[in-house]
Design a protein around this motif. Structure first.
Motif, short mmCIF file in Angstrom:
data_model
loop_
_atom_site.label_atom_id
_atom_site.label_comp_id
_atom_site.label_asym_id
_atom_site.label_seq_id
_atom_site.Cartn_x
_atom_site.Cartn_y
_atom_site.Cartn_z
N LEU A 1 0.82 -1.21 0.00
CA LEU A 1 0.00 0.00 0.00
C LEU A 1 0.86 1.26 0.00
O LEU A 1 0.52 2.25 -0.66
N GLY A 2 1.97 1.22 0.73
CA GLY A 2 2.84 2.38 0.77
C GLY A 2 3.46 2.70 -0.59
O GLY A 2 3.53 3.87 -1.00
N LEU A 3 3.88 1.66 -1.31
CA LEU A 3 4.44 1.87 -2.64
C LEU A 3 3.39 2.41 -3.60
O LEU A 3 3.66 3.31 -4.40
N TYR A 4 2.18 1.86 -3.51
CA TYR A 4 1.12 2.33 -4.40
C TYR A 4 0.78 3.79 -4.11
O TYR A 4 0.64 4.60 -5.04
N ILE B 1 7.02 -6.22 -4.58
CA ILE B 1 7.42 -4.91 -5.11
C ILE B 1 7.35 -4.91 -6.63
O ILE B 1 6.86 -3.95 -7.25
N GLU B 2 7.85 -5.98 -7.25
CA GLU B 2 7.86 -6.07 -8.70
C GLU B 2 6.44 -5.96 -9.27
O GLU B 2 6.21 -5.24 -10.25
N LEU C 1 1.75 0.04 -11.27
CA LEU C 1 1.94 1.48 -11.36
C LEU C 1 2.30 1.93 -12.77
O LEU C 1 2.06 3.08 -13.15
N ALA C 2 2.89 1.02 -13.55
CA ALA C 2 3.29 1.34 -14.93
C ALA C 2 2.18 1.05 -15.94
O ALA C 2 2.37 1.29 -17.14
N PRO D 1 -7.01 1.31 -9.70
CA PRO D 1 -6.31 0.70 -10.83
C PRO D 1 -4.80 0.69 -10.61
O PRO D 1 -4.21 1.68 -10.17
N GLY D 2 -4.20 -0.46 -10.89
CA GLY D 2 -2.76 -0.60 -10.71
C GLY D 2 -2.35 -1.17 -9.37
O GLY D 2 -1.18 -1.49 -9.16
#
Length: 235
Positions: free
Chosen positions: A71-74, A208-209, A215-216, A190-191
């Motif tokens: 969630l933090g990365l998103y 993470i990957e 995200l991309a 989305p993502g």
């Protein structure tokens, strides 16, 4: 000559009644009593019933950390979105839970929740996450109903003992499906993608990957544009 004896010690009287597991009450009364407790004691009000949290075991902490990473990365890659960890939220007249994790759209970007003057979240975040160990029955039943009624859009529960990841879409209570590659993809965010096996295995690099792939993606790029447009509209 008389000797003054010390007065017998007396326990200070509490001005606010204790919270007891199973008590029934409304949110304002629960909040008033909860605020009188020192930090470190966790209570939740779910469907008008008080629940006292059990001590957290290590498996809960490690899966909590893995999902917090996702969630933090998103949120870091999605302007207008905020992730939260273990925060009390006021959802209604009989609901004041403290979920493991949450993610919301900020008010200025069109979100449905806000932070009040006491720094508590009021209103439902769009996503709530619970890690279920001793709390499985509560998380999968009473809490699920509470979150749905409050307006949460998606609810993710990871059941540790069963190694099951449940991802509900509200208000229909439909459960999101995994693709053939074992990845579950959020509809509302989305993502936001999670690899089920990577979560089970604590495979942080794979988690993470997969988040980075989400995200991309084109749907995520379109979502970021919608959030920016909502911000401009409210300015």
């Amino acid at each position: 000559m008389s000797t003054l004896l010390p007065a017998p010690s007396a326990k200070p009287l509490r001005s606010v009644p204790l919270l007891v597991n199973g008590d029934r009450m409304k949110q304002p009364e629960f909040h008033r009593r909860y605020q009188s407790y020192p930090d470190g004691k966790q209570f939740e009000l779910v469907g008008g019933i008080v629940y006292v949290a059990s001590p957290l075991r290590r498996p809960h902490a490690t899966y909590h950390s893995d999902l917090n990473l996702v969630l933090g990365l998103y949120a870091a890659g999605t302007p207008g979105v905020e992730a939260g960890d273990n925060s009390t939220m006021i959802l209604g007249e009989e609901s004041e839970p403290q979920p493991d994790l949450d993610m919301r759209i900020l008010r200025e970007h069109g979100g449905q929740s806000y932070v009040n003057d006491e720094a508590y979240l009021v209103g439902a975040p769009e996503l709530v996450v619970e890690v279920a160990y001793s709390s499985r029955s509560l998380d999968m039943n009473q809490k699920r109903d509470d979150y749905r009624l409050a307006g949460v859009r998606e609810y993710l529960v990871y059941c540790i003992e069963e190694e099951e990841l449940h991802w509900f879409q509200f208000p229909a209570e439909e459960e999101l499906k995994f693709s053939r590659d074992g990845i579950c993809r959020s509809v509302f965010f989305p993502g936001l993608w999670i690899d089920r096996q990577a979560l089970i295995d604590h495979n942080g690099s794979r988690l993470i990957e997969v988040v980075q792939q989400g995200l991309a993606s084109r749907p995520h790029a379109a979502f970021v544009k919608r959030l920016a447009a909502a911000r401009r509209k409210q300015s």
